[in-house]
Write an enzyme that holds these catalytic residues in place. Structure first.
Site, PDB file in Angstrom:
ATOM      1  N   THR A  12       0.756  -1.209   0.059  1.00 31.00           N
ATOM      2  CA  THR A  12       0.038   0.147  -0.197  1.00 31.00           C
ATOM      3  C   THR A  12       0.728   1.195   0.110  1.00 31.00           C
ATOM      4  OG1 THR A  12      -1.845  -1.140   1.079  1.00 31.00           O
ATOM      5  CG2 THR A  12      -1.725   1.272   1.353  1.00 31.00           C
ATOM      6  N   SER A  58       1.078  -9.990   0.361  1.00 31.03           N
ATOM      7  CA  SER A  58       0.412 -11.299   0.337  1.00 31.03           C
ATOM      8  C   SER A  58       0.990 -12.449  -0.363  1.00 31.03           C
ATOM      9  CB  SER A  58      -1.066 -11.369   0.272  1.00 31.03           C
ATOM     10  OG  SER A  58      -1.514 -10.236   1.158  1.00 31.03           O
TER      11      SER A  58
HETATM   12  N1  ASP Z   1      -2.244  -6.154   1.025  1.00 29.22           N
HETATM   13  C1  ASP Z   1      -1.020  -4.975   1.200  1.00 29.22           C
HETATM   14  C2  ASP Z   1       0.193  -5.547   1.277  1.00 29.22           C
HETATM   15  O1  ASP Z   1       0.417  -6.192   2.321  1.00 29.22           O
HETATM   16  C3  ASP Z   1      -1.554  -4.261   2.576  1.00 29.22           C
HETATM   17  C4  ASP Z   1      -0.507  -3.307   3.086  1.00 29.22           C
HETATM   18  O2  ASP Z   1       0.409  -3.005   2.219  1.00 29.22           O
HETATM   19  O3  ASP Z   1      -0.719  -2.846   4.158  1.00 29.22           O
HETATM   20  O4  ASP Z   1       0.986  -5.675   0.551  1.00 29.22           O
END
Ligand code: ASP
Length: 336
Positions: A12, A58
């Protein structure tokens, strides 16, 4: 001036809004000074490296950890510190893994990310990047550790867990105090830092991911446990137990685990609690676990247990040596 390498893996934090379409797309990290001109006021020079492709955390996996460790190794002499921009979802796993892969680390490796993209008005990414860079380039302290900086605290990376998917205070370290707290000043707690190593950095690149996590719950079925433990190639299990390491005392449960241990599988007992430690033998419900040869994880987090098992299985063959390492604090990940 300190030289800092900012490594952007994805997540993010690196997202900005397209002015025309309003959709989020990855930010060009080589233009970090344009996005955050205030960084020029810090006593350091920043260079950047961007994963290609960038990954949502992820999708993190061992080969990316090896890549990250190699980038740090190749640039180790040239830079005074490293800031790793990473998605929050698996940041604690990556911080834990890097801590094991980078033995004798003598420079700060600070991971950070954000809950809101950098390109949004109320983003926490701005403060997180500035704080991480300021800490990594500090002229007064050198933190020879893999850390996570988030919101207002610097944590030992292998002690953390992501505990919130919404609020800015997203990480928690239940068994080790924060290494620094950021307010008007940055107050460092130097007595909590790892010791400066006397040997050269050694980077371990072999990881063995033949492991699983089994979280026990009331109602866990024999069939389910048996089928997991009979997985081909399985070498170790992170067994997430209740409280201080307690589990059902029923015969079928103990027999399943004993059978796996007899087949050479390591069972690593880790608590489901966010703070506190496994003390096998404290209750009757864990006495048997100790007797059949389950290894107690002390106060290790699940993230760190996963990383430690992959690390020891990848780099050591002798079972006794592996058991000894699991019972030893290698990078400050457990309190022994
Ligand atoms: N899904 C994102 C990730 O972990 C969430 C984030 O960056 O906070 O890459």
């Amino acid at each position: 001036m300190k030289q800092i390498l900012v490594i952007y893996t994805g997540g993010t934090i690196g997202m900005v809004k397209d002015a025309k379409t309003g959709s989020l797309h990855p930010f060009d990290m080589s233009r970090i000074y344009e996005a955050l001109p205030v960084l020029r006021e810090l006593p350091c020079v920043l260079d950047s490296y961007r994963f290609d492709p960038i990954i949502d955390s992820s999708n993190m996996k061992p080969e990316y950890w090896v890549k990250l460790a190699c980038i740090i190794e190749e640039n180790y002499e040239k830079y005074d510190g490293f800031v790793v921009l990473h998605g929050t979802d698996t940041m604690s796993y990556t911080a834990s893994m890097l801590s094991f892969m980078l033995e004798n680390l003598g420079k700060p490796v600070v991971l950070t990310g954000s809950q809101l993209p950098l390109g949004m008005i109320r983003t926490d990414g701005r403060e997180n990047i500035i704080g991480a860079v300021e800490i990594a380039s500090s002229e007064t302290v050198i933190i020879p550790e893999v850390c996570i900086f988030f919101e207002d605290k610097l944590y030992r990376g292998n002690r953390t867990t992501k505990i919130n998917s919404e609020y800015f205070e997203a990480f928690y370290s239940g068994n080790y105090p924060s290494l620094a707290k950021v307010g008007i000043n940055i107050s460092y707690k130097k007595h909590l830092f790892a010791d400066m190593p006397s040997n050269k950095l050694k980077v371990y690149k072999k990881l063995d991911d033949n492991i699983v996590i089994v979280k026990i719950f009331p109602g866990l079925k024999e069939e389910y446990l048996k089928s997991i433990l009979s997985m081909n190639g399985l070498k170790a299990v992170v067994l997430e137990t209740f409280g201080s390491g307690n589990a059902p005392t029923e015969d079928w449960f103990i027999n399943c685990l004993r059978d796996a241990i007899d087949r050479g599988i390591i069972i690593y007992n880790v608590t489901q609690c966010k703070a506190g430690a496994v003390v096998m033998g404290h209750y009757e419900t864990s006495t048997m676990l100790a007797q059949i040869g389950i290894v107690g994880g002390y106060d290790i987090t699940t993230e760190s247990a996963v990383a430690k098992l992959m690390f020891v299985l990848g780099n050591y063959e002798d079972k006794e040596e592996i058991y000894r390492m699991l019972n030893t604090s290698l990078r400050g990940e457990i309190t022994v």
